[in-house]
Design an enzyme around this catalytic site. Structure first.
Site, PDB file in Angstrom:
ATOM      1  N   HIS A   1       0.844  -1.199   0.000  1.00 41.07           N
ATOM      2  CA  HIS A   1       0.000   0.000   0.000  1.00 41.07           C
ATOM      3  C   HIS A   1       0.875   1.243   0.000  1.00 41.07           C
ATOM      4  O   HIS A   1       0.888   2.001   0.979  1.00 41.07           O
ATOM      5  CB  HIS A   1      -0.931   0.005   1.201  1.00 41.07           C
ATOM      6  CG  HIS A   1      -1.854  -1.188   1.260  1.00 41.07           C
ATOM      7  ND1 HIS A   1      -1.428  -2.453   1.613  1.00 41.07           N
ATOM      8  CD2 HIS A   1      -3.176  -1.298   1.007  1.00 41.07           C
ATOM      9  CE1 HIS A   1      -2.457  -3.292   1.581  1.00 41.07           C
ATOM     10  NE2 HIS A   1      -3.524  -2.609   1.221  1.00 41.07           N
TER      11      HIS A   1
ATOM     12  N   HIS B   1     -14.766  -2.848  -0.179  1.00 46.14           N
ATOM     13  CA  HIS B   1     -14.466  -1.638   0.591  1.00 46.14           C
ATOM     14  C   HIS B   1     -14.118  -0.477  -0.319  1.00 46.14           C
ATOM     15  O   HIS B   1     -13.535  -0.644  -1.370  1.00 46.14           O
ATOM     16  CB  HIS B   1     -13.417  -1.829   1.683  1.00 46.14           C
ATOM     17  CG  HIS B   1     -12.040  -2.332   1.319  1.00 46.14           C
ATOM     18  ND1 HIS B   1     -11.794  -3.445   0.549  1.00 46.14           N
ATOM     19  CD2 HIS B   1     -10.818  -1.869   1.689  1.00 46.14           C
ATOM     20  CE1 HIS B   1     -10.491  -3.657   0.477  1.00 46.14           C
ATOM     21  NE2 HIS B   1      -9.860  -2.702   1.146  1.00 46.14           N
TER      22      HIS B   1
ATOM     23  N   GLU C   1      -8.914  -5.109  -4.898  1.00 50.29           N
ATOM     24  CA  GLU C   1      -7.919  -6.016  -4.294  1.00 50.29           C
ATOM     25  C   GLU C   1      -8.300  -7.489  -4.506  1.00 50.29           C
ATOM     26  O   GLU C   1      -7.437  -8.368  -4.477  1.00 50.29           O
ATOM     27  CB  GLU C   1      -7.776  -5.744  -2.790  1.00 50.29           C
ATOM     28  CG  GLU C   1      -7.072  -4.437  -2.471  1.00 50.29           C
ATOM     29  CD  GLU C   1      -6.894  -4.197  -0.963  1.00 50.29           C
ATOM     30  OE1 GLU C   1      -6.093  -3.324  -0.621  1.00 50.29           O
ATOM     31  OE2 GLU C   1      -7.548  -4.872  -0.128  1.00 50.29           O
TER      32      GLU C   1
END
Ligand code: DHB
Ligand code: FE
Length: 284
Positions: free
Chosen positions: A59, A193, A240
């Site tokens: 990240h 998300h 993801e």
């Protein structure tokens, strides 16, 4: 020969790592999340692999906008937990498996996938939180881990199809090593998300559960899902989930073997801004 015996899929929410590190796992908010991994911790003890090939995304921790590898394989002897702004997590360092990693790099690159070879890298929550969820708080992780970082942060990101095909190539690579290694492949990140903008906090339970169903039963069809569907339905960070297709593509049914056994399935909302999904599949 080396063999892939099982695949594990799990979300990697950073707040889960913080809850473990700060001793909050039994608080009412967190207790139901960790309960979903009780089975998995015992399963991992009973089915301890020699190596875990762990697919995750960095990240903007080890890599920045200066260098953005699509697929990066960690070939180092060890990897330190990264400082993501609050100091490194108090977890063991990750011991690598340079011999298997180098073999996979050699084989997968010769199967026409471009991998970036990484000989020094710190690993962020994308890798350490799944280890914590599956292992608790040991003095040392149970076995060596090969970190495999996928760019799902900065577009263009790889398609589900490319990830699935890469999984097949990784399986061939692992199973061509002439050593009796028991290898698990883990896919992490997701589930739905969205961390920013007016839709922040978006959760789509129907999408997530359909994804789990199809990942188990028809991953080849799932691999055709375009990016825009993930982003629209599961949120910007829901992308993801394409990483789960790498692990699924490495299972033996995809190469003509029997369907894998579903050992465990868990889904819970919420954990921080995300839904937590988790699956364990064993090769027969
Ligand atoms: C959150 C979840 C993630 O997977 C991540 O990488 C960063 C943040 C969150 O829910 O806050
Ligand atoms: Fe993430």
């Amino acid at each position: 020969m080396a063999k892939i015996t099982a695949s594990v899929y799990t979300s990697h929410v950073p707040a889960i790592g913080a809850a473990i590190d700060l001793g909050k796992t039994q608080e009412p908010y967190w207790q139901p999340v960790f309960k979903g991994y009780d089975y998995s911790k015992q399963w991992l003890k009973d089915n301890k692999p020699d190596v875990i090939f762990l697919v995750y995304n960095d990240h903007a921790t080890a890599f920045s906008l200066e260098i953005i590898p699509t697929f990066a394989i960690g070939c180092a002897a060890s990897f330190a937990p990264a400082d993501e702004g609050w100091g490194p997590r108090p977890v063991p360092k990750v011991i690598g498996h340079p011999e298997l990693a180098a073999h996979i790099a050699q084989s997968v690159i010769q199967q026409d996938f471009d991998l970036t070879i990484v000989n020094k890298m710190d690993v962020d929550h994308g890798l350490t939180v799944p280890l914590s969820l599956m292992c608790g708080q040991p003095q040392a992780w149970p076995c060596p881990v090969i970190p495999f970082a996928v760019n799902v942060v900065q577009y263009p990101v790889p398609s589900g199809r490319r990830c699935f095909e890469l999984g097949k190539a990784i399986r061939k690579a692992i199973e061509s090593l002439d050593k009796p290694l028991n290898v698990q492949i883990w896919g992490t990140g997701g589930m739905s998300h969205q961390l920013q903008g007016p839709r922040a906090g978006l959760i789509n339970k129907a999408f997530d559960n359909a994804f789990l169903d199809q990942l188990i039963a028809d991953p080849d069809a799932l691999a055709s899902k375009p990016h825009i569907d993930y982003v629209r339905e599961a949120g910007s960070e829901g992308i993801e989930l394409v990483m789960w297709l790498i692990a699924r593509g490495a299972m033996s049914d995809v190469a003509g073997g029997p369907a894998p056994k579903v050992k465990h399935r868990f889904y819970h909302v919420p954990a921080s801004n995300t839904a937590v999904g988790h699956l364990i599949l064993e090769n027969k």
